[in-house]
Design an enzyme around this catalytic site. Structure first.
Site, PDB file in Angstrom:
ATOM      1  N   ASN A 185     -10.984  -2.499  -5.010  1.00 30.19           N
ATOM      2  CA  ASN A 185     -10.245  -1.596  -5.907  1.00 30.19           C
ATOM      3  C   ASN A 185     -10.938  -1.418  -7.265  1.00 30.19           C
ATOM      4  O   ASN A 185     -10.651  -0.468  -7.993  1.00 30.19           O
ATOM      5  CB  ASN A 185      -8.808  -2.089  -6.138  1.00 30.19           C
ATOM      6  CG  ASN A 185      -7.901  -1.931  -4.930  1.00 30.19           C
ATOM      7  OD1 ASN A 185      -6.971  -2.717  -4.732  1.00 30.19           O
ATOM      8  ND2 ASN A 185      -8.148  -0.921  -4.105  1.00 30.19           N
ATOM      9  N   ASP A 233       0.828  -1.215   0.000  1.00 33.13           N
ATOM     10  CA  ASP A 233       0.000   0.000   0.000  1.00 33.13           C
ATOM     11  C   ASP A 233       0.865   1.268   0.000  1.00 33.13           C
ATOM     12  O   ASP A 233       1.966   1.277   0.542  1.00 33.13           O
ATOM     13  CB  ASP A 233      -0.906  -0.027   1.246  1.00 33.13           C
ATOM     14  CG  ASP A 233      -2.028   0.992   1.142  1.00 33.13           C
ATOM     15  OD1 ASP A 233      -2.377   1.399   0.017  1.00 33.13           O
ATOM     16  OD2 ASP A 233      -2.557   1.388   2.206  1.00 33.13           O
TER      17      ASP A 233
HETATM   18  C1  IPE Z   1      -5.404  -2.635  -0.041  1.00 28.72           C
HETATM   19  O1  IPE Z   1      -5.055  -1.313  -0.245  1.00 28.72           O
HETATM   20  C2  IPE Z   1      -5.406  -3.374  -1.347  1.00 28.72           C
HETATM   21  C3  IPE Z   1      -4.109  -3.555  -1.975  1.00 28.72           C
HETATM   22  C4  IPE Z   1      -2.942  -3.193  -1.489  1.00 28.72           C
HETATM   23  C5  IPE Z   1      -4.114  -4.256  -3.241  1.00 28.72           C
HETATM   24  P1  IPE Z   1      -6.180  -0.167  -0.375  1.00 28.72           P
HETATM   25  O2  IPE Z   1      -5.466   1.114  -0.566  1.00 28.72           O
HETATM   26  O3  IPE Z   1      -7.154  -0.546  -1.407  1.00 28.72           O
HETATM   27  O4  IPE Z   1      -6.871  -0.251   1.053  1.00 28.72           O
HETATM   28  P2  IPE Z   1      -7.774   0.809   1.818  1.00 28.72           P
HETATM   29  O5  IPE Z   1      -8.895   1.164   0.893  1.00 28.72           O
HETATM   30  O6  IPE Z   1      -6.923   1.993   2.120  1.00 28.72           O
HETATM   31  O7  IPE Z   1      -8.210   0.110   3.052  1.00 28.72           O
HETATM   32  C1  IPE Z   2      -1.602   0.340  -3.355  1.00 29.69           C
HETATM   33  O1  IPE Z   2      -1.380   1.720  -3.339  1.00 29.69           O
HETATM   34  C2  IPE Z   2      -1.911  -0.188  -4.732  1.00 29.69           C
HETATM   35  C3  IPE Z   2      -3.270  -0.705  -4.879  1.00 29.69           C
HETATM   36  C4  IPE Z   2      -4.179  -0.697  -3.973  1.00 29.69           C
HETATM   37  C5  IPE Z   2      -3.621  -1.283  -6.163  1.00 29.69           C
HETATM   38  P1  IPE Z   2      -2.583   2.750  -3.331  1.00 29.69           P
HETATM   39  O2  IPE Z   2      -2.979   3.025  -4.731  1.00 29.69           O
HETATM   40  O3  IPE Z   2      -3.678   2.274  -2.461  1.00 29.69           O
HETATM   41  O4  IPE Z   2      -1.885   4.023  -2.712  1.00 29.69           O
HETATM   42  P2  IPE Z   2      -2.468   4.984  -1.573  1.00 29.69           P
HETATM   43  O5  IPE Z   2      -2.889   4.124  -0.447  1.00 29.69           O
HETATM   44  O6  IPE Z   2      -3.611   5.709  -2.187  1.00 29.69           O
HETATM   45  O7  IPE Z   2      -1.322   5.880  -1.226  1.00 29.69           O
HETATM   46 MG    MG Z   3      -4.058   2.470  -0.501  1.00 30.86          MG
END
Ligand code: IPE
Ligand code: IPE
Ligand code: MG
Length: 251
Positions: free
Chosen positions: A70, A22
């Protein structure tokens, strides 16, 4: 100062490490770039995690790559992620193969674009006889849905007279999860500073050690991984017992 990797005891390694990768969006934002720049810069971190795991000969690594939630992100971001996945699979297939890793995928794969599905099948079939380690990608994955699917399958077996309710136990339940061929998670790592599990492997982390790092995913390097393993080795896993019992069990 010894290197962090050299401080790791080879006899007390986790069998299964799972990572919530993340923080890509924030990493890009801090650099004045759009979110997709973060996703593109996440590939090196994925490689670092895989290589570090491989160097330590940890047999199972699960990477949370795309959650069922997602899919609700803006179309443009979802498309970029799917394209990136497809390009990366194509680029890394040989590398995964030559490391002796076997690729597995868990999640609601039907929702993925055809090209991605096809490439996943190709890499899975290319690596099916490899036995140096298992790389599991959680894609379009949601743990609640996985659990509900298991409940439905078990209910059907009971309805059809193939299973008695009294015989439903943890093992039977686990055999209906996507992860039926993998051991439980020993160590769950989440980057980005968020302290939540976001619908990831809810059943499988029942007794996992958890580490929440203030590192954004694109900055994750091998030493970060080694440090996680070193910290894991300094925890006493009691599974409900007392510390004294754990010491006695060692004798
Ligand atoms: C969790 O990250 C999913 C992945 C890393 C693939 P998110 O960024 O989607 O999680 P939330 O929404 O902050 O909980
Ligand atoms: C994780 O990084 C990747 C996926 C969830 C696919 P994020 O895209 O959630 O990045 P933040 O949490 O918004 O910084
Ligand atoms: Mg995230």
């Amino acid at each position: 100062m010894p290197l962090i990797k050299d401080k790791i005891h080879p006899e007390n390694l986790p069998k299964h490490v799972a990572i919530i990768m993340d923080g890509n969006g924030r990493w890009a934002k801090y650099r004045g770039e759009d979110r997709t720049f973060g996703h593109r810069n996440a590939i090196t971190a994925v490689r670092n995690a895989i290589n570090a795991c491989n160097e330590l000969e940890i047999p199972y690594l699960t990477l949370y790559t795309f959650s069922s939630e997602n899919w609700s992100r803006p179309n443009e971001e979802v498309n970029t992620l799917m394209n990136l996945l497809s390009v990366t699979l194509l680029q890394e297939a040989e590398e995964i193969f030559s490391k002796g890793l076997r690729l597995h995928v868990i999640g609601d794969l039907e929702r993925l674009p055809d090209l991605v599905k096809e490439q996943l099948l190709n890499v899975q079939s290319l690596t099916k006889d490899n036995d140096k380690g298992n790389l599991i990608l959680a894609l379009s994955y949601g743990s609640q849905r996985e659990i509900l699917n298991a409940v439905k399958m078990i209910s059907q077996e009971v309805k059809d007279g193939n299973l008695n309710i009294e015989d439903i136990n943890e093992k039977v339940f686990e055999n209906h999860l996507y992860t039926k061929d993998f051991p439980p998670v020993d160590l769950l790592i989440r980057t980005s500073g968020e302290v939540r599990v976001s619908n990831f492997l809810l059943w499988q982390i029942a007794y996992a050690e958890m580490q929440f790092l203030d590192v954004l995913w694109p900055d994750f390097d091998k030493d970060t991984f080694f440090q996680c393993i070193y910290d894991y080795q300094n925890k006493e896993r009691r599974y409900g017992k007392t510390s004294e019992q754990i010491e006695e069990d060692k004798i």
